[in-house]
Design a protein around this motif. Structure first.
Motif, PDB file in Angstrom:
ATOM      1  N   LYS A 256       0.810  -1.221   0.000  1.00 47.24           N
ATOM      2  CA  LYS A 256       0.000   0.000   0.000  1.00 47.24           C
ATOM      3  C   LYS A 256       0.845   1.272   0.000  1.00 47.24           C
ATOM      4  O   LYS A 256       0.309   2.376  -0.036  1.00 47.24           O
ATOM      5  N   GLY A 257       2.152   1.147   0.053  1.00 49.24           N
ATOM      6  CA  GLY A 257       3.011   2.324   0.190  1.00 49.24           C
ATOM      7  C   GLY A 257       3.375   3.009  -1.117  1.00 49.24           C
ATOM      8  O   GLY A 257       4.318   3.791  -1.166  1.00 49.24           O
TER       9      GLY A 257
ATOM     10  N   THR B  48       1.885  12.237   3.510  1.00 47.82           N
ATOM     11  CA  THR B  48       1.299  11.004   4.070  1.00 47.82           C
ATOM     12  C   THR B  48       2.392  10.038   4.516  1.00 47.82           C
ATOM     13  O   THR B  48       2.341   9.462   5.599  1.00 47.82           O
ATOM     14  N   ILE B  49       3.384   9.863   3.643  1.00 50.40           N
ATOM     15  CA  ILE B  49       4.404   8.844   3.924  1.00 50.40           C
ATOM     16  C   ILE B  49       5.432   9.346   4.944  1.00 50.40           C
ATOM     17  O   ILE B  49       5.768   8.638   5.900  1.00 50.40           O
TER      18      ILE B  49
ATOM     19  N   ASP C 101       3.109  12.246   8.124  1.00 48.68           N
ATOM     20  CA  ASP C 101       2.093  11.503   8.899  1.00 48.68           C
ATOM     21  C   ASP C 101       2.570  10.088   9.229  1.00 48.68           C
ATOM     22  O   ASP C 101       2.000   9.429  10.082  1.00 48.68           O
ATOM     23  N   ARG C 102       3.552   9.631   8.508  1.00 49.93           N
ATOM     24  CA  ARG C 102       4.147   8.294   8.711  1.00 49.93           C
ATOM     25  C   ARG C 102       3.092   7.190   8.669  1.00 49.93           C
ATOM     26  O   ARG C 102       3.040   6.304   9.536  1.00 49.93           O
ATOM     27  N   ALA C 103       2.259   7.278   7.622  1.00 46.61           N
ATOM     28  CA  ALA C 103       1.157   6.318   7.475  1.00 46.61           C
ATOM     29  C   ALA C 103       1.658   4.876   7.393  1.00 46.61           C
ATOM     30  O   ALA C 103       0.921   3.946   7.711  1.00 46.61           O
ATOM     31  N   PHE C 104       2.893   4.688   6.947  1.00 43.13           N
ATOM     32  CA  PHE C 104       3.435   3.327   6.844  1.00 43.13           C
ATOM     33  C   PHE C 104       4.606   3.132   7.800  1.00 43.13           C
ATOM     34  O   PHE C 104       5.470   2.277   7.579  1.00 43.13           O
TER      35      PHE C 104
END
Ligand code: AMP
Ligand code: GLY
Length: 428
Positions: free
Chosen positions: A156-157, A173-174, A177-180
């Motif tokens: 999903k990254g 986002t990446i 927010d460090r979504a992954f």
């Protein structure tokens, strides 16, 4: 030979199904497996997402007490943590690449650098370790880009962007927010390629390669390849997208080239090498390398492979692939993934599943389990985003897909969703 397969998805179910056909296969164990694997072997209560000492010790202990002589590692997470390095010992084979070889999937920055050094065709890219540099770059960049978390992010990254605004958002986002999580410590920002996608997988024994038939996967959730990316919503093989000449080029310039480049760095590649390619106007270019069988590509590949998978895997482990001869069942196989409503976003589990036997009554249809389990009453229920992999053989792609879709229509669970258009890109 008793065999332990690590993983719990459709890939692991189909690998077990195929291994079981070998006259030399003993008991099959799956850790942790799913409801489908429990029908063809024994599920073991061990989950190997890492290679920490507790996990490795549990697997090692299990293997010693159950005469397991072969471990097949399905997913990328344990491979990237070095589970093969840690489990290999005398009297036991472990199928999969070592940690340093698995970097081709687990670190997209590493992968990009080694491809560049070996002149392997791939999208132009820049690598950033800080959001500021990445944001400046995407603001100034005029053509569309793809922003990728460098580490593993369950498929999903990767964010495909139409314009600079989306690219900025993707970096935020990446990296901000460090979504992954840690997977976003670095980003790879690459040119957005245009063309058809193709999956070419090869078995590698350290030196020799055996290239499997080409497949095409449909990663997006919506029909017509729309909406967010998923782990894969369906795949088929073979595909008319490539002829023998192009396959030979892909083998030489991409697959052999990466195995040789790793070897020059002192890394021996054993296991499955998966090249995700874009067929661009300028020739095939690598989008990603994976260090394991693709899911759902492996389901139709195994349905068509004629040969003893156990022999083939042992040949990979022992450096004897040049002796292996396998052929392919004529016709086409199409796999349609049935997913939980809401996937790849939030979805509910525990929904009763019915109709599999009816769907699989057609001798050309086989249903593999991905996210399933039995509840306390023994009822088959959903347990994941991708639930079932419905595979059908046909004389051609259209027939295979029609049969797979017809089989899906017989299977029911609350919220079930599947794409009816797998293979549409080559069907006109
Ligand atoms: P990956 O996980 O790197 O395979 O990326 C997931 C999906 O994103 C791919 O299957 C493509 O559909 C898309 N993608 C990745 N990289 C690119 C690129 N450079 N250009 C266009 N699409 C891409
Ligand atoms: N089908 C895509 C993957 O396994 O990564």
């Amino acid at each position: 030979m008793n065999i332990l397969i690590l993983g719990s998805g459709g890939r692991e179910h189909v690998l077990g199904w195929k291994l079981k056909q070998s006259p030399n296969a003993g008991t099959l164990f799956f850790a942790p497996g799913n409801a489908g694997t429990a029908d063809i072997g024994q599920n073991v209560d061990i989950t190997a997402e890492t290679a920490d000492t507790k996990t490795v010790d549990a697997i090692d202990y299990f293997c010693r007490h159950n005469d397991v002589e072969l471990i097949v590692v399905g997913p990328e997470d344990p491979l990237s943590h070095g589970i093969v390095d840690r489990l290999e010992c005398s009297g036991r084979f472990v199928f999969g690449p070592c940690k340093d070889a698995a970097l081709i999937e687990s670190d997209k920055a590493f992968s990009k650098k080694i491809m560049r050094a070996a002149s392997i065709p791939t999208a132009e890219a820049r690598i950033f370790g800080h959001a500021d540099g990445a944001l400046d770059y995407v603001r100034e960049h005029e053509t569309p880009v793809v922003v990728k978390a460098a580490g593993l992010a369950k498929g999903k990254g990767v964010i495909v962007c139409d314009d600079a605004q989306q690219a900025e958002q993707a970096v935020e986002t990446i990296m901000v927010d460090r979504a992954f999580g840690d997977a976003g410590d670095q980003v790879v920002i690459e040119e957005r390629l245009i063309g058809q996608e193709l999956s070419v997988l090869a078995l590698v024994d350290g030196r020799n390669l055996f290239v499997l038939e080409p497949a095409q996967d449909h990663k997006q959730i919506g029909e017509g390849d729309t909406g967010p990316n998923t782990g894969g919503m369906g795949a088929y093989t073979p595909t008319p997208l490539v002829d023998n000449g192009l396959m030979a080029t892909i083998e030489r310039e991409i697959l052999v080239a990466i195995v040789d480049a790793l070897r020059r760095d002192g890394v021996t590649y054993k296991g499955v090498l998966y090249a995700g390619l874009m067929l661009t106007a300028g020739g095939p270019k690598v989008i990603e390398f994976n260090c394991r069988f693709g899911d759902p590509e492996v389901q139709p590949l195994m349905m068509r492979m004629q040969g003893d998978l156990l022999d083939i895997i042992l040949a990979c482990c022992q450096g004897g692939l040049c002796e292996v001869d396998l052929t392919w069942r004529p016709g086409c196989c199409c796999c349609v993934v049935m997913a939980s409503g809401g996937y790849p976003g939030k979805y509910e589990t525990g929904k009763p599943i019915t109709g599999i036997d009816d769907a699989a009554a057609d001798p050309d249809v086989t249903v593999f389990h991905a996210g399933t389990r039995r509840d306390g009453k023994g009822q088959l229920v959903t347990a994941g985003g991708r639930v079932l992999d419905v595979c059908a053989m046909g004389r051609d792609l259209r027939e295979a897909r029609d049969k797979a879709n017809a089989a899906c229509a017989k299977i029911h669970f609350d919220g079930a969703y599947y794409r009816r258009d797998i293979g549409f890109r080559v069907m006109g």
